[in-house]
Design a protein around this motif. Sequence first.
Motif, PDB file in Angstrom:
ATOM      1  N   PRO A 639       0.618  -1.394   0.226  1.00 24.12           N
ATOM      2  CA  PRO A 639      -0.326   0.373  -0.029  1.00 24.12           C
ATOM      3  C   PRO A 639       0.828   1.369   0.031  1.00 24.12           C
ATOM      4  O   PRO A 639       2.429   1.693  -0.271  1.00 24.12           O
ATOM      5  CB  PRO A 639      -1.043  -0.278   1.636  1.00 24.12           C
ATOM      6  N   THR A 640       0.349   2.170  -0.104  1.00 22.62           N
ATOM      7  CA  THR A 640       0.919   3.425   0.016  1.00 22.62           C
ATOM      8  C   THR A 640       0.007   4.634   0.490  1.00 22.62           C
ATOM      9  O   THR A 640      -1.358   4.709   1.345  1.00 22.62           O
ATOM     10  CB  THR A 640       0.938   4.650  -1.518  1.00 22.62           C
ATOM     11  N   ILE A 641       1.133   5.780   1.532  1.00 20.39           N
ATOM     12  CA  ILE A 641      -0.229   6.645   2.727  1.00 20.39           C
ATOM     13  C   ILE A 641      -1.058   7.521   1.720  1.00 20.39           C
ATOM     14  O   ILE A 641       0.719   8.145   1.105  1.00 20.39           O
ATOM     15  CB  ILE A 641       0.688   6.672   3.711  1.00 20.39           C
ATOM     16  N   GLN A 642      -1.291   8.191   1.474  1.00 20.07           N
ATOM     17  CA  GLN A 642      -1.656   9.425   1.285  1.00 20.07           C
ATOM     18  C   GLN A 642      -1.679  10.469   2.740  1.00 20.07           C
ATOM     19  O   GLN A 642      -1.647   9.588   4.079  1.00 20.07           O
ATOM     20  CB  GLN A 642      -2.781  10.100   0.258  1.00 20.07           C
ATOM     21  N   ALA A 643      -1.716  11.536   2.488  1.00 16.16           N
ATOM     22  CA  ALA A 643      -2.176  12.816   3.944  1.00 16.16           C
ATOM     23  C   ALA A 643      -2.552  13.671   3.241  1.00 16.16           C
ATOM     24  O   ALA A 643      -2.299  14.470   2.095  1.00 16.16           O
ATOM     25  CB  ALA A 643      -0.353  13.212   4.181  1.00 16.16           C
ATOM     26  N   ASN A 644      -3.488  14.429   4.626  1.00 18.77           N
ATOM     27  CA  ASN A 644      -4.157  16.259   4.078  1.00 18.77           C
ATOM     28  C   ASN A 644      -2.991  17.145   4.302  1.00 18.77           C
ATOM     29  O   ASN A 644      -3.366  18.572   3.876  1.00 18.77           O
ATOM     30  CB  ASN A 644      -5.499  15.856   4.535  1.00 18.77           C
ATOM     31  N   ARG A 645      -1.780  16.737   4.613  1.00 19.52           N
ATOM     32  CA  ARG A 645      -0.971  17.249   4.629  1.00 19.52           C
ATOM     33  C   ARG A 645       0.427  17.308   3.203  1.00 19.52           C
ATOM     34  O   ARG A 645       0.231  16.114   3.046  1.00 19.52           O
ATOM     35  CB  ARG A 645       0.129  17.594   5.868  1.00 19.52           C
ATOM     36  N   GLY A 646       1.344  18.019   2.656  1.00 14.69           N
ATOM     37  CA  GLY A 646       1.779  17.286   2.094  1.00 14.69           C
ATOM     38  C   GLY A 646       3.088  16.496   2.211  1.00 14.69           C
ATOM     39  O   GLY A 646       4.051  17.292   3.891  1.00 14.69           O
TER      40      GLY A 646
END
Length: 958
Positions: A639-646
Motif C-alpha cells: 500500500p501507499t500512504i497519502q496525507a491531507n498535508r504535503g
Amino acid sequence: MKNLCCMRSYLSKLVCLLGLVFSISAQAQMTITFPVERIVFQRDNNNRATVQIAGNYYQPVDKIEAKLTPLNGGNAIDWTALPSMSNGFFSGTISATGGWYKLEVRGSLAGQVVASDDLQPFGVGEVFVIAGQSNAQGVTYQPSENQPSPSDPSDDRITIANPSNLRGGTPGNGQDPQFYRYDVVSGQPASPLYPMLPTFRKMSGSQDVAPVGVGSYYWGRLGELLTQNLNVPVLFYNGAFGGTTIQNWRESSQGQRTISRYCTSCADEYKYFAQGYPYNNLKNILTYYLSITGARTVLWMQGEADDSATINTPLASYVNDLTAVIQKSRQDLGYDQLSWVVARTSYNNGVSPNIIAAQTQVASSVPNVFLGPNTDDYGIPRSGGVHFYVNAYNQVAQGWYDALMSNGVFNRSTPKQANTLTTISAVCGNTNTLTLSVPNQNPYGWSNGQNGATITVGQGDPYMAKMKSGNTTVFSLPYKVPDRPVIGGDILKDNGGSTYFCEGVTPTLQSNYAANNVWNTGATTPTIPGAEGGSYSLTYKDLLGCNYSAESIVLGRRSRPAKPSITADGPTSFCAGTPRVLATNETAVGYIWSNGATSKNIQPTTTSNYSVQVLNADQCRSVASDAIQITVNPIPAKPTIQANRGIDPNRNVTICANETVEFTSSPSDGTYLWNYNNAATLSISTNEARSYTVQTISRANCPSPVSDPVSLKVNPLPAKPTVALLQGKLAFCEGETVTLRAITSERPSWLLANQQVSNTDLLTARISGDYYAQATDANGCRNQSDKVTVSARPNPETPKIAQVGPYTLQAQANIPGTRNSWIMGMDTSTFNSVYFKPLKEGVYTVKSVIEYNVAPVGRFECTSALSQPFSYSYDPAQDGFSVYPNPSPDGNFTLETKENWKGAEVSVVTTSGVVLYSGIINEFNERKFISLGRLPGIFIIRIRVDGFERTKRLTILP
C-alpha cells in the motif's frame, strides 16, 4: 531437432540424471545448413546483401519456402519460394536489407506443411578486418598492472569469428590457411593455428577475436558505437601481429622471411618470423573467411614499432612499404577496390611525426584508402609505454568511430560482397553408400578432414567442400546427411541395453522420421503398437534411395510402483510466500509431481490440485496419488500512504503542535493495520511525532508488504502572546473604537473568531466579538492569546415624536431608549418611558438613552440623536378630560386629562346607579386605563377632584 538423452519433459530430465536412456521421439524432417548462426554478410552501399539459403529435407515435399523476421533492424520478408529443390537438398537466395534476422524454412506437400526449421540470429551489416601490430591485435597485461577485465559489449549484434574453431598445428590437407599468433607482451613465440569450418559467436569482453586477436580490446566498444548508430550488426576478424614493423609486413607480403626488431640477436627460431608472416595472417582472412561473409574494409593500426627513437623508419620507406602491402592485399583477394582505413599512430614512449606524416600521405595518395584516428595522444601513460590501458578503450573506440563516419567510409568505399557458395551433389551407390562431390570442381578438402574430389560418408554433421579459386578458398553449401533412424516412443532402455515398457503403458513405437519408414512388421507408418516380448527393427530410406537402419530392440515389460500418498505440513489454504510443504511418504528412485517438480517434497506456490507419481529403479511410473487442493491466496499489493498535508521528497510531513494530520492508506478490499495504536481504519488522525506505516489485510487474512514509511515532524508552538489596551474601553457605544496591541517576539496578527482582521501588532476594533492576538513563528506555527471580548453596544435609534392621544406624545423607535428626555425651549423633562404628557403647547424634541452594564467596563450610556421637532397644541374640541375609545368594543378605556389632576376620585356607575368601578388616581401625569369587561350598555364615569366634578357617558358595544 538434435538427438536427446531423454524423451519427454520433466520425466526425461530425471531419467537422464539416473543414467537411463529414453529413445528419441522425433527428429526434424528438415534442417537449415546455411546460413550459420550469428554470421554477418557484408551489405552493399544500397544497404542490401544477397543471402544464400540451403539445407536438407528428409521426406517428400513439393514446395519449400523461406521467411525473414527482423529481430533488430531490417525488413520482414514473407514466405518466398526457394527455386532449387532436389533429392533432399534445397537452396535459393533472398535479397535482405541491413538487420538482425530470424530465418524460417518450411516444406509442404499438396498444400500441407510437413517439415520446418528455423535459425536465429544472423545478420546483414558491416564486416571489418583488423590488421597491424599489438595495439590492433590486443594485449595481455601483467598482473602487477591491475587492469580490470573488459566488459562484455551490450549489443547482441556484435559478432566475431569463433576462436574455438581453430586448431593448433598443420592442416592435414596442406592447403587450409595457417595463422600465427604472437603476444609481444608475454613474449611467447609464434604458434601456428588453422581453421575448421568458419563459425561465429557473440563478442564478449575476454573472448579472443579470431583468428589471432588477443581479447576484445577496444573493438567491442567500437562495435557498440557502430551498431547503435548504423542499426546493423557488425563482424570483426583480427589478423594483427604484435611487435611488427612496416618492413616486416612488406617483406612477408613478398614471401620473404623477415627479422623481428625485438630479437635481432636471437637464434633463428626466434629471430625470424615464420615464412610469409605477419602478412599471411591478413591474407588468409581475406582469402578464406571473406569468401563467405565479404567485408567493408581493413582497419590498419601500426607504426609504434617504427618509432624515431629506435628504428626511425624514414617517411618514404613507410609510405612505400604500406602502399605495397595494400596493393598486395587487393591482389591476393582479387578485388582491387578493397578499402583500407589507416590510423595515424606512432606512440612508443613518445611520438614520431615522420610516421604520422607517412600514414597521412598514404591515405591521401593511394585510392580507396581513408584516414583513421590520430591516436598518439590517447591514453597517456600507457602499458609498457605503448599499449592502451582499459580506461582508454572508450577514447580509442570513439576515435575510430569518428574517423569512419567523418571520412564517409560507409558511403565512399565499395565493399567486397560474399562469394557464391557452390552446390554439393549426393549419390546413393549400389552398395547403399552415400557419395558427395562438387560438380565441375576439384575440392582440396572436406569439413570432416577427408581429401579428394569425392568422399563416401555416413550419417551425422553437415559436410562442406573447400576448393581454391586462385588464392581464394571457395566453399560449398553444407550438406546434412540423414541421421540413423532411432526407435522411440513410450519405451525405455536401461544401461544394459534392454528395452522395455512399464506396467500401465500401452507402448507405441515411433520413428524419428515422419515418412519412408519400413518396420519389420511390414508397417510403413511413423508409429506402430508394441507388445511384450516383441522384436522390432526399422529402416529409413532417404530421398536418394539410401537405406539407414535403426538398432533393433526386443521389448520387455516391468512392474510399476504402488500408488503414493501426499501429506501437507499445515493448512492447505495459505498466503503466498508461506513455506508450505507437500511430501510423499514413499521413498522412491524418482518423483514426478503434477507441477513438473521432481523432488520428494515440494513447496507449492500456485493454487492447484497437486498429485505425485513415483518412479522405481526401472523408471516405471506409479499411478497418480489422490490430489490435494492447495489454495495460495495472493498477497495484497504494497500500500501507499497519502496525507491531507504535503509529503516532501524525503517522505516527511511537518505540522505544528496544535494541529493534526490525517494519513490515508490506498484502498483495500479487506482491512488495515497501522503501526499506530493498531488502528484498523482506512485513515488515522494524529499529531504524534514518529514514523507511520500501514499494511492492508486481504479478505483471506493475508497481510501486504509494509508500506514505505511516512515520518511526522511536530514543531513546537511559539510563546502565547499577551494583549495590551492602548486606547478606549472594551465595551463602548456603536461608532466608537478600542485599540489593542499584541505583545510577542514572533510575527503578530489578530483574529476575530477564526478570521484574520489584522496582520500587525495593532488592532482597532469597531465591532463586537471575541478577539485573539496571534503569534506566528518561522515554521508557520501559531499560538493565540486568551480571548479578548469587545462589546460595541447599539445606540438607541433616533426617535420620532407621534401624538398618540389628545394629551400624550410618544417617542417611537425600533431601538427605543430606556430613558427619554423631552425638550421644549430651555425646559427638559426626563422619563423612564417612551410616553410624555405635555403640559403646555409648543415645539418639542426628544432624545433616547440606553444604559448598559458590561463587565469589566461597568455602566455606561449610549444616546440617540435628537428627534425632529414636533409642534404640539391643544385640540379646542377637547374639554380637558378625554375618554376613548367611546364607544368601546371590549370595555377597555383610556383616560387623559389636560391638567395633572392629583388625588382624583374615579367611579363608573350604571344608569340605575349601580357602581361598577371606584378608585382614586394619585396623579393624571400620564394616560390611565380602566377595564369594565365585556358588559354592553351605557355607563356614567364621574371624576371628583379639588372640589369640582366631571362626568361622561360611556358606551360598551354589544
